[in-house]
Each structure stands twice: as structure tokens, then as C-alpha cells.
Design a protein around this motif. Structure first.
Motif, PDB file in Angstrom:
ATOM      1  N   ALA A 152       0.832  -1.213   0.000  1.00 36.88           N
ATOM      2  CA  ALA A 152       0.000   0.000   0.000  1.00 36.88           C
ATOM      3  C   ALA A 152       0.860   1.253   0.000  1.00 36.88           C
ATOM      4  CB  ALA A 152      -0.924  -0.009   1.210  1.00 36.88           C
ATOM      5  N   ALA A 153       1.941   1.247   0.805  1.00 39.49           N
ATOM      6  CA  ALA A 153       2.837   2.400   0.841  1.00 39.49           C
ATOM      7  C   ALA A 153       3.509   2.596  -0.515  1.00 39.49           C
ATOM      8  CB  ALA A 153       3.891   2.211   1.932  1.00 39.49           C
ATOM      9  N   THR A 154       3.933   1.509  -1.106  1.00 37.61           N
ATOM     10  CA  THR A 154       4.564   1.599  -2.421  1.00 37.61           C
ATOM     11  C   THR A 154       3.567   2.076  -3.460  1.00 37.61           C
ATOM     12  OG1 THR A 154       5.865  -0.330  -1.743  1.00 37.61           O
ATOM     13  CG2 THR A 154       6.041   0.346  -4.027  1.00 37.61           C
ATOM     14  N   LEU A 155       2.323   1.646  -3.314  1.00 36.98           N
ATOM     15  CA  LEU A 155       1.272   2.060  -4.237  1.00 36.98           C
ATOM     16  C   LEU A 155       1.146   3.583  -4.268  1.00 36.98           C
ATOM     17  CD1 LEU A 155      -1.185   1.423  -6.055  1.00 36.98           C
ATOM     18  CD2 LEU A 155      -2.562   1.280  -3.957  1.00 36.98           C
ATOM     19  N   VAL A 156       1.162   4.192  -3.099  1.00 43.62           N
ATOM     20  CA  VAL A 156       1.061   5.648  -3.029  1.00 43.62           C
ATOM     21  C   VAL A 156       2.228   6.297  -3.771  1.00 43.62           C
ATOM     22  CG1 VAL A 156       1.099   7.640  -1.475  1.00 43.62           C
ATOM     23  CG2 VAL A 156      -0.222   5.607  -0.869  1.00 43.62           C
ATOM     24  N   ALA A 157       3.438   5.764  -3.542  1.00 48.47           N
ATOM     25  CA  ALA A 157       4.617   6.324  -4.210  1.00 48.47           C
ATOM     26  C   ALA A 157       4.504   6.189  -5.725  1.00 48.47           C
ATOM     27  CB  ALA A 157       5.877   5.621  -3.704  1.00 48.47           C
ATOM     28  N   TYR A 158       4.070   5.018  -6.196  1.00 47.94           N
ATOM     29  CA  TYR A 158       3.962   4.785  -7.634  1.00 47.94           C
ATOM     30  C   TYR A 158       2.887   5.672  -8.279  1.00 47.94           C
ATOM     31  CZ  TYR A 158       6.966   0.644  -7.313  1.00 47.94           C
ATOM     32  OH  TYR A 158       8.018  -0.205  -7.132  1.00 47.94           O
ATOM     33  N   VAL A 159       1.754   5.806  -7.592  1.00 44.60           N
ATOM     34  CA  VAL A 159       0.681   6.657  -8.128  1.00 44.60           C
ATOM     35  C   VAL A 159       1.179   8.085  -8.291  1.00 44.60           C
ATOM     36  CG1 VAL A 159      -1.528   7.728  -7.574  1.00 44.60           C
ATOM     37  CG2 VAL A 159      -1.251   5.263  -7.317  1.00 44.60           C
ATOM     38  N   LEU A 160       1.909   8.561  -7.291  1.00 42.51           N
ATOM     39  CA  LEU A 160       2.439   9.922  -7.367  1.00 42.51           C
ATOM     40  C   LEU A 160       3.412  10.085  -8.534  1.00 42.51           C
ATOM     41  CD1 LEU A 160       3.001  10.732  -3.578  1.00 42.51           C
ATOM     42  CD2 LEU A 160       1.244  11.661  -5.102  1.00 42.51           C
ATOM     43  N   ILE A 161       4.248   9.068  -8.767  1.00 42.38           N
ATOM     44  CA  ILE A 161       5.204   9.143  -9.879  1.00 42.38           C
ATOM     45  C   ILE A 161       4.461   9.150 -11.212  1.00 42.38           C
ATOM     46  CG2 ILE A 161       7.048   7.925 -11.103  1.00 42.38           C
ATOM     47  CD1 ILE A 161       8.054   6.954  -8.384  1.00 42.38           C
ATOM     48  N   VAL A 162       3.496   8.226 -11.367  1.00 39.01           N
ATOM     49  CA  VAL A 162       2.749   8.132 -12.621  1.00 39.01           C
ATOM     50  C   VAL A 162       1.996   9.430 -12.914  1.00 39.01           C
ATOM     51  CG1 VAL A 162       0.825   6.972 -13.764  1.00 39.01           C
ATOM     52  CG2 VAL A 162       2.536   5.619 -12.562  1.00 39.01           C
ATOM     53  N   MET A 163       1.409  10.026 -11.873  1.00 37.62           N
ATOM     54  CA  MET A 163       0.569  11.205 -12.062  1.00 37.62           C
ATOM     55  C   MET A 163       1.382  12.499 -12.245  1.00 37.62           C
ATOM     56  SD  MET A 163      -2.508  10.481  -9.324  1.00 37.62           S
ATOM     57  CE  MET A 163      -3.289  12.050  -9.705  1.00 37.62           C
ATOM     58  N   THR A 164       2.592  12.518 -11.697  1.00 37.53           N
ATOM     59  CA  THR A 164       3.326  13.791 -11.677  1.00 37.53           C
ATOM     60  C   THR A 164       4.591  13.816 -12.538  1.00 37.53           C
ATOM     61  OG1 THR A 164       4.618  13.121  -9.719  1.00 37.53           O
ATOM     62  CG2 THR A 164       2.503  14.242  -9.340  1.00 37.53           C
ATOM     63  N   TRP A 165       5.120  12.643 -12.917  1.00 36.62           N
ATOM     64  CA  TRP A 165       6.417  12.610 -13.604  1.00 36.62           C
ATOM     65  C   TRP A 165       6.405  13.462 -14.880  1.00 36.62           C
ATOM     66  CZ3 TRP A 165      11.244  11.137 -12.386  1.00 36.62           C
ATOM     67  CH2 TRP A 165      12.172  11.043 -13.413  1.00 36.62           C
ATOM     68  N   GLU A 166       5.447  13.200 -15.775  1.00 39.67           N
ATOM     69  CA  GLU A 166       5.378  13.960 -17.020  1.00 39.67           C
ATOM     70  C   GLU A 166       4.688  15.312 -16.822  1.00 39.67           C
ATOM     71  OE1 GLU A 166       3.582  11.346 -19.975  1.00 39.67           O
ATOM     72  OE2 GLU A 166       5.551  11.201 -20.931  1.00 39.67           O
ATOM     73  N   THR A 167       3.638  15.319 -16.008  1.00 37.47           N
ATOM     74  CA  THR A 167       2.861  16.554 -15.816  1.00 37.47           C
ATOM     75  C   THR A 167       3.716  17.695 -15.296  1.00 37.47           C
ATOM     76  OG1 THR A 167       0.884  15.226 -15.356  1.00 37.47           O
ATOM     77  CG2 THR A 167       0.833  17.546 -14.682  1.00 37.47           C
TER      78      THR A 167
END
Length: 409
Positions: A152-167
């Protein structure tokens, strides 16, 4: 620092109890390590121009501290296990934070070594504390819940990367600083907010290598060898062969995490219900098929969709590794858990020291052959798993030992 016997910990507030600390540490570690892993292949290819040989050497360096995890035995002579685990977690966080500040081959290898010392020493102590602090009857399901918390903790980190990396056009430096720094801060909180818990069975602080644990050692060795191929080359294949970008690799990791959050507690119940032998046999049969299919991607030109599906399935099977933990918990003398955790971690990493670099050269010639070799390792593990008894216990560590060893077994 206040010392609280484990039997009295139930009088503490829920958030300050031993299991709560295990959950918090399980959530802190992957924030740094999983972020490091998700960016690694893109980082080394784009910044340092790594090829298969270079990535093999990086992972060989990364696994050296795992091979030297036996040093934990010496450290716990002068520092409590709980403190050592938290200090190692701080080291992992800080080393991860500065990863992008050293974008050369030598710099990457040096920082990788430092973060790996933190990771492997934390994992060694963490596994020992889990088996000491969690009751045997609750262990399979509780370990499944702890794995789910980490996911779950990793999920939060991954979601943040996916949503913010390009944006937001994030940099490797920014993401590494945030993830590593956050892990270090959580570890500092664990260091000062929790008392020191005293397990009822004092741990031996000497080197322990017992003949009756031979099957556990063999399974650990094969697990380490087989895991290296997945960790090193499965993700590298997605970037090198299929051109995955950071957000695509992270999205794939994200799917893995969701699957683990849902399935880890279920797999824990499966182990508790059907036993360690069933779980291990199921895992190794599945991994054999997955690795052969990986080889087919190179032999027959199978595409990116199949590769992605196999990557997720592969990751799910590795969640069944909790069965190996509970198998040892059932056969071990209570005082052997800490020293044997260190010995087992070293055994697990024997192949890891040379295998990534060696297979890096093979990768340059025949990537498919690397995965065929992994399938052979999975078959060897399957043969060993068949020797695990249905109800392991001290004196009945294998199907060949103890009064229960019968032809029907």
C-alpha cells in the motif's frame, strides 16, 4: 530508552505495540527502495548509458551487503536488534535521497553499495523481529497483512510518480530526495516514539549453522539465485527491448502493488490452511512456466502485452515467499531466529554476488537463455519443496526426518 517485555506490550496504546511498529517499518522501507527500483533502469540508461553488462555489475555490487548480512550477528552483540534495524532503515533512506547526485558509473555503484547495506541489514533484522514478535498460529496471515501494508505504501509512491512525472516534468534528483528523505524521517520517528521490546526468548549472538536446517538453507540459496534473474533482467527487458518510459515502468509496478495488496493476505491464509509445502510447490511450478514464457519472448518474438502480464504474474508468485519464513519459524529453536536470519540472508545472497555480472555477459549474447536458466532453477526449487513435510516442527524438518516420516508423507 524504555524496555518493555513482549508480554506487557498489550497494555500499550495500539499504535505503540510491536506489531504496529512492524507495520510502520514495512511501509517505510519500500517508499525509498521501490522508488529507487522503479526509476533505476531508466536512470542508468539515460544518465549513465548502461548496457546489460553494466546493469549486471550494478546488481552484483548491490547484493554484496546481502552476502555480508552475517555481520548482523556481530552487531547485535553491541546494539539491540530493534535499534539496528531502524538505523539501517535511516541509512537506506539517506543513500536513496542522494542517488541522482552521482550520475557516473563509479558514483552509482558507490551509492548503491551504501543503500544496499541499509536495505539488507534492515531486512535481516526485520525478518528476525517478525518471527520473534508474531505468534506462530497468526504468522502466515499476519505476514500477509504486513506485506499488503508495504504494498500500500509503495502504491502511493507509484501513483504519485505516474501522475506527476510527465505533468510536472520531475527530475530524478527531486524524486529520489523526496522518497529517501521521507523513509529516513519515518525511521527517526520509529527510533524515538517506540520503546525497546524484549522478546521472551533471548537470541543467540553467535554463528549458528545447524545440520537439521539444511533444507531451509538450500531453499534460501535457490530463492536468492532465482530472484536475481527477475529483479535484474525482467525489468531491464521492459526498458531495453520494449522502450518503456519511467511512467510506464512505474505503472507496471503499480499493477503489481495492487495485486499484492489484494492477494498477500489471501496467500497468507492459503499457507495457514494448506501448509508451506503446498504453497512452495505451487510457487515453483508457476515460476517455471513464467520463466519459460519469458524465454519464448526472445525465441519467438512474443510481444509487450505478454511480457507485461508475465511480469505481474511473476511478482505475485514471489509473494508466496512468506511460506519459507513460516516454515523456518516452525522448525527453529526460538533462540536461533536472529542468528539464523543473518546466516540465511547470507546464503540467499551467495549466488547474487556473482550471478548478475555473469549473466550480464550471457545477456549480451542470448537474453532468452538467461530466462531458460531461471526456469531450471525453479525446477530445482520445486524438487526441494517436495521435501518439506506437511506439518514441519523441530525434529521433523524434512519428509526424511522425525517419527512422522512415512511413505505416505
Amino acid at each position: 530508552m524504555r524496555i518493555v517485555p513482549l508480554s506487557e506490550a498489550r497494555h500499550l496504546p495500539l499504535w505503540r505495540r510491536p506489531v504496529s511498529l512492524l507495520f510502520l517499518m514495512a511501509m517505510a522501507q519500500p517508499i525509498a527502495f521501490a522508488t529507487w527500483s522503479s526509476l533505476l533502469n531508466n536512470f542508468v540508461i539515460e544518465v549513465a548509458d548502461f548496457d546489460g553488462q553494466d546493469i549486471g555489475w550494478l546488481h552484483t555490487v548491490r547484493e554484496i551487503p546481502g552476502f555480508l548480512a552475517i555481520g548482523v550477528i556481530a552487531l547485535i552483540m553491541v546494539i539491540r536488534e530493534q535499534v539496528l534495524g531502524i538505523v539501517a532503515l535511516i541509512m537506506l533512506g539517506l543513500a536513496t535521497a542522494v542517488t541522482a547526485q552521482f550520475p557516473s558509473m563509479g558514483g552509482i555503484l558507490t551509492i548503491t553499495m551504501l543503500s544496499s547495506i541499509g536495505f539488507h541489514y534492515f531486512e535481516t533484522v526485520n525478518q528476525s523481529l517478525q518471527l520473534q514478535w508474531i505468534d506462530k498460529l497468526r504468522a502466515p496471515q499476519m505476514l500477509g497483512f504486513i506485506m499488503a501494508a508495504g504494498s500500500a505504501a509503495t502504491l502511493v509512491a507509484y501513483v504519485l510518480i505516474v501522475m506527476t512525472w510527465e505533468t510536472f516534468e520531475l527530475s530524478y534528483s527531486f524524486v529520489y530526495w523526496v522518497s529517501g528523505g521521507f523513509t529516513a524521517l519515518i525511521a527517526l520517528f520509529c527510533l524515538f516514539a517506540y520503546p525497546q521490546f524484549e522478546a521472551p526468548n533471548p537470541q543467540l549472538k553467535t554463528f549458528v549453522l545447524r545440520k537439521r536446517y539444511w533444507l531451509y538453507y538450500a531453499l534460501q540459496f535457490m530463492s536468492g539465485a532465482r530472484r536475481q534473474i527477475f529483479v535484474v533482467f525482467a525489468g531491464f527487458m521492459m526498458v531495453e527491448r520494449f522502450g518503456f518510459q519511467v511512467h510506464q515502468v512505474t505503472a507496471l509496478f503499480l499493477i503489481n502493488l495492487v495485486a499484492n495488496m489484494i492477494l498477500a493476505p489471501v496467500l497468507g491464509r492459503v499457507v495457514g490452511r494448506f501448509g508451506e509445502r503446498f504453497a512452495l510447490v505451487f510457487e515453483y511450478v508457476g515460476l517455471t512456466i513464467v520463466f519459460l514464457a519469458y524465454g519464448g519472448i526472445y525465441a519467438f518474438g512474443w510481444g509487450v502485452v505478454l511480457a507485461s502480464v508475465l511480469y505481474v504474474i511473476d511478482h505475485i508468485f514471489f509473494a508466496l515467499a512468506l511460506a519459507l519464513k513460516t516454515y523456518f519459524q516452525k522448525i527453529a529453536d526460538p533462540g536461533d531466529i536472529a542468528p539464523t536470519a543473518a546466516v540465511a540472508f547470507t546464503i540467499n545472497h551467495i549466488a547474487a554476488v556473482f550471478l548478475p555480472a555473469l549473466l550480464g555477459y550471457l545477456w549480451l549474447v542470448s537474453p532468452g537463455a538467461v530466462f531458460v536458466l531461471a526456469a531450471g532453477m525453479a525446477v530445482t526449487s520445486l524438487v526441494l519443496a517436495m521435501m518439506v513435510p506437511r506439518h514441519p516442527e523441530p525434529g521433523h524438518e524434512t519428509v526424511f526426518s522425525g517419527p512422522l516420516a512415512a511413505p505416505a508423507e
